[in-house]
Scaffold this motif. Structure first.
Motif, PDB file in Angstrom:
ATOM      1  N   VAL A 223       0.838  -1.202   0.000  1.00 21.05           N
ATOM      2  CA  VAL A 223       0.000   0.000   0.000  1.00 21.05           C
ATOM      3  C   VAL A 223       0.876   1.257   0.000  1.00 21.05           C
ATOM      4  CG1 VAL A 223      -1.683   1.352   1.319  1.00 21.05           C
ATOM      5  CG2 VAL A 223      -1.968  -1.131   1.106  1.00 21.05           C
ATOM      6  N   VAL A 224       1.891   1.271   0.843  1.00 28.73           N
ATOM      7  CA  VAL A 224       2.792   2.420   0.926  1.00 28.73           C
ATOM      8  C   VAL A 224       3.517   2.638  -0.400  1.00 28.73           C
ATOM      9  CG1 VAL A 224       4.878   3.316   2.051  1.00 28.73           C
ATOM     10  CG2 VAL A 224       3.090   2.227   3.426  1.00 28.73           C
ATOM     11  N   ALA A 225       3.874   1.527  -1.074  1.00 31.80           N
ATOM     12  CA  ALA A 225       4.572   1.615  -2.369  1.00 31.80           C
ATOM     13  C   ALA A 225       3.612   1.844  -3.524  1.00 31.80           C
ATOM     14  CB  ALA A 225       5.376   0.337  -2.605  1.00 31.80           C
ATOM     15  N   ARG A 226       2.305   1.949  -3.229  1.00 27.78           N
ATOM     16  CA  ARG A 226       1.252   2.177  -4.225  1.00 27.78           C
ATOM     17  C   ARG A 226       1.099   0.996  -5.198  1.00 27.78           C
ATOM     18  NH1 ARG A 226       1.589   5.965  -0.956  1.00 27.78           N
ATOM     19  NH2 ARG A 226       0.618   8.001  -1.275  1.00 27.78           N
ATOM     20  N   ARG A 227       1.535  -0.179  -4.773  1.00 26.16           N
ATOM     21  CA  ARG A 227       1.295  -1.373  -5.589  1.00 26.16           C
ATOM     22  C   ARG A 227      -0.120  -1.901  -5.363  1.00 26.16           C
ATOM     23  NH1 ARG A 227       6.801  -2.336  -3.989  1.00 26.16           N
ATOM     24  NH2 ARG A 227       6.077  -3.484  -2.143  1.00 26.16           N
ATOM     25  N   VAL A 228      -0.723  -1.503  -4.255  1.00 28.47           N
ATOM     26  CA  VAL A 228      -2.094  -1.882  -3.926  1.00 28.47           C
ATOM     27  C   VAL A 228      -2.826  -0.614  -3.495  1.00 28.47           C
ATOM     28  CG1 VAL A 228      -3.544  -3.132  -2.279  1.00 28.47           C
ATOM     29  CG2 VAL A 228      -1.510  -4.236  -3.215  1.00 28.47           C
ATOM     30  N   PHE A 230      -6.900   1.158  -2.418  1.00 32.66           N
ATOM     31  CA  PHE A 230      -8.199   0.838  -1.831  1.00 32.66           C
ATOM     32  C   PHE A 230      -9.262   1.829  -2.294  1.00 32.66           C
ATOM     33  CE2 PHE A 230      -5.600  -1.796   0.748  1.00 32.66           C
ATOM     34  CZ  PHE A 230      -6.399  -2.701   1.428  1.00 32.66           C
ATOM     35  N   TYR A 231      -9.150   2.299  -3.530  1.00 35.43           N
ATOM     36  CA  TYR A 231     -10.181   3.185  -4.070  1.00 35.43           C
ATOM     37  C   TYR A 231     -11.483   2.401  -4.225  1.00 35.43           C
ATOM     38  CZ  TYR A 231      -6.394   6.420  -5.128  1.00 35.43           C
ATOM     39  OH  TYR A 231      -5.321   7.263  -5.047  1.00 35.43           O
ATOM     40  N   PRO A 232     -12.589   2.887  -3.690  1.00 35.89           N
ATOM     41  CA  PRO A 232     -13.855   2.137  -3.732  1.00 35.89           C
ATOM     42  C   PRO A 232     -14.277   1.731  -5.144  1.00 35.89           C
ATOM     43  CG  PRO A 232     -14.058   4.023  -2.290  1.00 35.89           C
ATOM     44  CD  PRO A 232     -12.737   4.161  -2.992  1.00 35.89           C
ATOM     45  N   GLU A 233     -14.095   2.629  -6.101  1.00 38.31           N
ATOM     46  CA  GLU A 233     -14.574   2.335  -7.461  1.00 38.31           C
ATOM     47  C   GLU A 233     -13.751   1.236  -8.137  1.00 38.31           C
ATOM     48  OE1 GLU A 233     -11.827   5.950  -7.728  1.00 38.31           O
ATOM     49  OE2 GLU A 233     -13.374   5.135  -6.374  1.00 38.31           O
ATOM     50  N   ASP A 234     -12.548   0.975  -7.592  1.00 32.65           N
ATOM     51  CA  ASP A 234     -11.690  -0.028  -8.218  1.00 32.65           C
ATOM     52  C   ASP A 234     -11.718  -1.381  -7.536  1.00 32.65           C
ATOM     53  OD1 ASP A 234     -10.901   1.879 -10.003  1.00 32.65           O
ATOM     54  OD2 ASP A 234      -9.166   2.504  -8.824  1.00 32.65           O
ATOM     55  N   GLY A 235     -12.432  -1.483  -6.411  1.00 36.50           N
ATOM     56  CA  GLY A 235     -12.412  -2.749  -5.680  1.00 36.50           C
ATOM     57  C   GLY A 235     -10.996  -3.064  -5.250  1.00 36.50           C
ATOM     58  N   HIS A 236     -10.510  -4.264  -5.581  1.00 40.22           N
ATOM     59  CA  HIS A 236      -9.130  -4.662  -5.290  1.00 40.22           C
ATOM     60  C   HIS A 236      -8.215  -4.223  -6.416  1.00 40.22           C
ATOM     61  CE1 HIS A 236      -9.914  -7.971  -2.062  1.00 40.22           C
ATOM     62  NE2 HIS A 236     -10.372  -6.787  -1.725  1.00 40.22           N
ATOM     63  N   HIS A 237      -8.273  -2.947  -6.726  1.00 40.87           N
ATOM     64  CA  HIS A 237      -7.467  -2.401  -7.808  1.00 40.87           C
ATOM     65  C   HIS A 237      -5.994  -2.385  -7.426  1.00 40.87           C
ATOM     66  CE1 HIS A 237      -6.250   0.293 -11.040  1.00 40.87           C
ATOM     67  NE2 HIS A 237      -5.669   1.068 -10.136  1.00 40.87           N
ATOM     68  N   GLU A 238      -5.119  -2.775  -8.335  1.00 38.84           N
ATOM     69  CA  GLU A 238      -3.677  -2.749  -8.091  1.00 38.84           C
ATOM     70  C   GLU A 238      -3.004  -2.146  -9.310  1.00 38.84           C
ATOM     71  OE1 GLU A 238      -1.996  -6.442  -6.793  1.00 38.84           O
ATOM     72  OE2 GLU A 238      -3.688  -6.899  -5.526  1.00 38.84           O
TER      73      GLU A 238
END
Length: 238
Positions: A223-228, A230-238
């Motif tokens: 998450v810190v590296a922005r590889r994951v 948590f935007y609601p519209e993207d679901g499990h967007h990575e």
């Protein structure tokens, strides 16, 4: 307790357990040798939960600590919060108490857990966790040995921190706590991305780590590296 400290701190002992082991590795090994348990772990604790693992004896012990950090539930959290040992001789019977932790811990081969708070007076520092791969309680003498090891761990923690610079955490403890800082960072990022409060953001992080069977710290680093994200519209967007 004095003999435990002598053995654990004797790095120049003529028959060292293992070269390069830390004092926490030695303490866990001493506990598993003195008490009829399969493995052990020592964790720092804070009022916000699991603060980082100092040492574990084996794979299931690592799972035990990781799960308690990931799920936010388990014996070590109750022992720390309630300021008294939590003795669970048959973990399978604790499903209602710690549903997320218990199901995964028993699957890892953990059948019994005994958690002892590391504390002196009002000062709370961490928890010593012992586990068995078969159910069974500790008798009076075994419980006394476990409590002595918890007291020894408390003494070592206090001595380490006493030797640190004022206002700073001792390096050994800071290393263990580094993961907690990354989890805090990830929680803040998720709070913004999901438009959620910090408590809800931490719950989202824990829920996803549990669902994906990942370590909480590993997911937080992504998450810190922005590889994951948590935007609601993207679901499990990575």
């Amino acid at each position: 307790m004095r003999q435990i400290l002598t053995d654990v701190l004797a790095f120049d002992h003529p028959d060292p357990l293992e070269p390069g082991w830390t004092v926490w590795d030695r303490l866990c090994a001493s506990a598993t040798a003195a008490v009829p348990v399969t493995g052990a772990g020592v964790a720092l604790m804070t009022v916000k939960g699991h603060g980082g693992t100092l040492a574990v004896t084996d794979g299931p012990a690592a799972v035990m600590e990781d799960l308690q950090q990931t799920t936010g539930e388990g014996p070590c959290l109750n022992a720390f919060d309630d300021r008294r040992p939590v003795l669970q001789p048959d973990l399978a019977q604790a499903m209602a108490r710690w549903p997320g932790f218990t199901s995964a811990a028993t699957a890892a081969g953990i059948a019994a857990i005994f958690a002892f708070p590391l504390q002196v007076g009002a000062i709370r520092l961490g928890v010593l966790d012992l586990y068995r791969d078969t159910p069974g309680a500790l008798d009076t003498l075994q419980l006394a040995e476990a409590l002595d090891h918890a007291s020894a761990a408390t003494t070592i923690l206090l001595d380490l921190q006493y030797s640190a610079a004022p206002g700073e955490l001792h390096q050994e403890l800071a290393d263990a706590a580094d993961g907690r800082r990354e989890i805090h960072q990830a929680t803040g990022i998720i709070s913004v991305q999901a438009s959620a409060g910090l408590n809800d953001a931490l719950l989202l992080l824990r829920a996803r780590a549990y669902a994906e069977q990942r370590q909480l710290l590993e997911l937080a680093q992504d998450v810190v590296a922005r590889r994951v994200t948590f935007y609601p519209e993207d679901g499990h967007h990575e």
